[in-house]
Design an enzyme around this catalytic site. Structure first.
Site, PDB file in Angstrom:
ATOM      1  N   ASP A  80     -27.252  44.690  -2.822  1.00 22.93           N
ATOM      2  CA  ASP A  80     -27.376  44.015  -4.118  1.00 22.93           C
ATOM      3  C   ASP A  80     -28.684  43.217  -4.110  1.00 22.93           C
ATOM      4  OD1 ASP A  80     -26.948  42.817  -6.526  1.00 22.93           O
ATOM      5  OD2 ASP A  80     -25.268  41.586  -5.906  1.00 22.93           O
ATOM      6  N   THR A  92     -27.895  40.131   2.568  1.00 22.77           N
ATOM      7  CA  THR A  92     -27.007  40.432   3.702  1.00 22.77           C
ATOM      8  C   THR A  92     -27.671  41.404   4.679  1.00 22.77           C
ATOM      9  OG1 THR A  92     -25.113  40.115   2.249  1.00 22.77           O
ATOM     10  CG2 THR A  92     -24.707  41.316   4.298  1.00 22.77           C
ATOM     11  N   TRP A 139     -11.185  50.220  -3.653  1.00 20.68           N
ATOM     12  CA  TRP A 139     -10.297  49.350  -2.872  1.00 20.68           C
ATOM     13  C   TRP A 139      -9.984  48.043  -3.592  1.00 20.68           C
ATOM     14  CZ3 TRP A 139     -14.907  51.300  -0.782  1.00 20.68           C
ATOM     15  CH2 TRP A 139     -16.015  50.453  -0.774  1.00 20.68           C
TER      16      TRP A 139
HETATM   17  O1  LIG Z   1     -27.231  42.426  -1.096  1.00 14.01           O
HETATM   18  P1  LIG Z   1     -26.402  41.166  -1.138  1.00 14.01           P
HETATM   19  O2  LIG Z   1     -26.675  40.336  -2.359  1.00 14.01           O
HETATM   20  O3  LIG Z   1     -26.522  40.387   0.115  1.00 14.01           O
HETATM   21  O4  LIG Z   1     -24.902  41.582  -1.338  1.00 14.01           O
HETATM   22  C1  LIG Z   1     -24.281  42.597  -0.644  1.00 14.01           C
HETATM   23  C2  LIG Z   1     -23.113  42.101   0.138  1.00 14.01           C
HETATM   24  O5  LIG Z   1     -22.137  41.542  -0.727  1.00 14.01           O
HETATM   25  C3  LIG Z   1     -20.871  42.143  -0.471  1.00 14.01           C
HETATM   26  O6  LIG Z   1     -20.168  41.402   0.463  1.00 14.01           O
HETATM   27  P2  LIG Z   1     -19.054  40.325   0.128  1.00 14.01           P
HETATM   28  O7  LIG Z   1     -19.424  39.059   0.837  1.00 14.01           O
HETATM   29  O8  LIG Z   1     -18.854  40.243  -1.348  1.00 14.01           O
HETATM   30  O9  LIG Z   1     -17.757  40.812   0.857  1.00 14.01           O
HETATM   31  P3  LIG Z   1     -16.942  42.147   1.122  1.00 14.01           P
HETATM   32  O10 LIG Z   1     -17.843  43.137   1.790  1.00 14.01           O
HETATM   33  O11 LIG Z   1     -15.905  41.662   2.042  1.00 14.01           O
HETATM   34  O12 LIG Z   1     -16.409  42.646  -0.168  1.00 14.01           O
HETATM   35  C4  LIG Z   1     -21.205  43.474   0.135  1.00 14.01           C
HETATM   36  O13 LIG Z   1     -20.189  43.953   0.979  1.00 14.01           O
HETATM   37  C5  LIG Z   1     -22.476  43.250   0.879  1.00 14.01           C
HETATM   38  O14 LIG Z   1     -22.235  42.938   2.223  1.00 14.01           O
END
Ligand SMILES: O=P(O)(O)OC[C@H]1O[C@H](OP(=O)(O)OP(=O)(O)O)[C@H](O)[C@@H]1O
Length: 209
Positions: free
Chosen positions: A118, A122, A191
Site C-alpha cells: 500500500d 511495511t 479472509w
Molecule cells: O504498504 P503499507 O502501507 O505498509 O501497508 C501494507 C501492510 O498493511 C497490511 O497489514 P495490517 O497491519 O493491516 O495487518 P494484516 O496483514 O494482519 O491484515 C498488509 O498486510 C501489509 O502488511
C-alpha cells in the site's frame, strides 16, 4: 463513503496469482531457500506459493513468519501536526527448530511475501531490517563473502505515491514481483468476508476470479 470503489478478490484469484509468480520464479531458476511471510495477510500467499515452488525430490521450502503492525503516529513536524505511520515488530525470525542449514539468512535466496504493498512502509521496514540483520551476522561470523539474495512478492501493488522505497537493485533486477497492480481503492480480501459466497460472486463480476 459511497464513492469508494471496492475491489473484491476471490480465493481463486489469489491462488492463480501465486501460481503465476511461482512459475516466473522457477523459469528464472531462482527457487528461494526460505519464504518469509509478513503476518497476518502475507502468510496466506506465502503458503500457497510454496506449493507451486515445490519441485520433485526437493524438500518443502521453510516458511518463517514475521509480524509487523502499522500504527498511526501523531507527531509534530515544524510545529504542524502530522500523521505518520510507524511499524511495530510483533514477531521475528526464529531458526530454533530448523536444521543446521538454517542458522541464519546468510547466503540464502529469500522470498518476502505480503498480500499488499500500500504505502510501502511495511515492506521497506521488513527488507531494511532483514538486510541489516544479515550484514551484522556476516560480520559476527566472518562470512562476508557469501551473497544473500532478497526478492519480494506481493499479490497486489497499489498504484499510488509511496511513503518509503525498496532497494533500487532489487527493483531494477526484477526481484520485486507483483501479482497484479491495482488502483488505489479498497481491496476486499476473502479472509475478511462475512459472506464468502456473495464476496466471490462480486469478485467474479469484477473479473477477479
Ligand atoms: O504498504 P503499507 O502501507 O505498509 O501497508 C501494507 C501492510 O498493511 C497490511 O497489514 P495490517 O497491519 O493491516 O495487518 P494484516 O496483514 O494482519 O491484515 C498488509 O498486510 C501489509 O502488511
Amino acid at each position: 463513503m459511497s464513492d469508494v470503489q471496492k475491489i473484491y478478490i476471490s480465493y481463486n484469484n489469489i491462488h492463480k496469482l501465486c501460481q503465476k509468480i511461482a512459475n516466473e520464479i522457477l523459469e528464472r531458476n531462482e527457487r528461494p531457500d526460505i519464504i518469509i511471510g509478513i503476518s497476518g495477510g502475507g502468510l496466506i500467499p506465502a503458503r500457497i506459493i510454496r506449493t507451486f515452488l515445490k519441485q520433485q525430490g526437493q524438500k518443502n521450502i521453510p516458511i518463517q513468519a514475521i509480524g509487523l503492525s502499522l500504527y498511526e503516529d501523531m507527531g509534530l513536524e515544524d510545529g504542524v501536526e502530522k500523521i505518520g505511520k510507524e511499524v511495530i515488530r510483533t514477531q521475528w525470525l526464529d531458526f530454533g527448530a530448523l536444521s543446521e542449514h538454517f542458522d541464519s539468512l546468510i547466503g540464502k535466496k529469500i522470498l518476502i511475501v505480503d498480500e499488499v504493498d500500500d504505502t510501502r512502509t511495511t515492506l521497506h521496514y521488513a527488507i531494511s531490517e532483514l538486510q541489516k540483520e544479515v550484514k551484522e551476522q556476516q560480520v559476527k561470523l566472518n562470512r562476508l563473502d557469501e551473497e544473500t539474495a532478497f526478492s519480494i512478492f506481493v499479490l497486489h501493488n497499489k498504484d499510488k505515491p509511496k511513503r518509503a522505497e525498496l532497494p533500487k537493485d532489487l527493483m531494477e533486477s526484477g526481484h520485486y514481483l507483483v501479482g497484479e497492480t491495482v488502483p488505489d481503492e479498497w481491496l476486499c480480501y476473502p479472509w475478511e468476508a462475512d459472506d464468502i459466497e456473495e464476496h466471490t460472486r462480486l469478485a467474479k463480476l469484477q473479473g477477479n476470479d
